[in-house]
Design a protein around this motif. Sequence first.
Motif, mmCIF file in Angstrom:
data_model
loop_
_atom_site.group_PDB
_atom_site.id
_atom_site.type_symbol
_atom_site.label_atom_id
_atom_site.label_comp_id
_atom_site.label_asym_id
_atom_site.label_seq_id
_atom_site.Cartn_x
_atom_site.Cartn_y
_atom_site.Cartn_z
ATOM 1 N N GLY A 109 0.810 -1.200 0.000
ATOM 2 C CA GLY A 109 0.000 0.000 0.000
ATOM 3 C C GLY A 109 0.848 1.256 0.000
ATOM 4 N N LEU A 125 -0.584 0.839 -8.576
ATOM 5 C CA LEU A 125 -0.012 0.289 -7.354
ATOM 6 C C LEU A 125 -0.230 -1.220 -7.392
ATOM 7 C CD1 LEU A 125 1.299 1.745 -4.904
ATOM 8 C CD2 LEU A 125 -0.922 1.627 -3.768
ATOM 9 N N LEU A 167 -0.429 -4.542 -4.900
ATOM 10 C CA LEU A 167 -0.469 -5.134 -3.572
ATOM 11 C C LEU A 167 -0.053 -6.600 -3.653
ATOM 12 C CD1 LEU A 167 -3.876 -3.744 -2.217
ATOM 13 C CD2 LEU A 167 -1.608 -2.674 -2.184
ATOM 14 N N THR A 225 -9.533 4.767 -2.317
ATOM 15 C CA THR A 225 -8.873 4.918 -1.022
ATOM 16 C C THR A 225 -9.553 4.039 0.023
ATOM 17 O OG1 THR A 225 -8.126 7.170 -1.471
ATOM 18 C CG2 THR A 225 -8.375 6.542 0.842
ATOM 19 N N VAL A 272 -4.228 2.077 1.258
ATOM 20 C CA VAL A 272 -4.064 2.680 -0.062
ATOM 21 C C VAL A 272 -4.779 4.024 -0.042
ATOM 22 C CG1 VAL A 272 -4.627 2.514 -2.514
ATOM 23 C CG2 VAL A 272 -3.876 0.478 -1.261
#
Length: 118
Positions: free
Chosen positions: A8, A17, A19, A90, A114
């Motif tokens: 994150g 991004l 994970l 988010t 995140v």
Amino acid sequence: VQLQASGGGLVQAGDSLRLSCAASGRTFSNFVLGWFRQAPGKEREFVAHITWNLGSTNYADAVKGRFTISRDNAKNTVYLQMNSLKPEDTAVYYCAAARSLSSSFIFWGQGTQVTVSS
């Protein structure tokens, strides 16, 4: 079963991004590994899951076309590649495991935050 989520961070809208969720404690041949998320003030929601043996996937409508779940059997790791991130993504993201597609997710890792800024 132990699940360790990582990856994150704070990114801007439109960024990507990835994970990771490292799984340990047993063999996972029939398991389903999934990602869930919980935004502040909201209930936890399903994001995606993947079957360990066949790699079949399923996604929430909100992330279809932007997120991709995958697994590396050799590393016992599940990934969530998140592209075109939006502020509404988010949340704290959790990885989880179920014994099968017809079972509930009963194994949970710690969350990873995140945050997507606009």
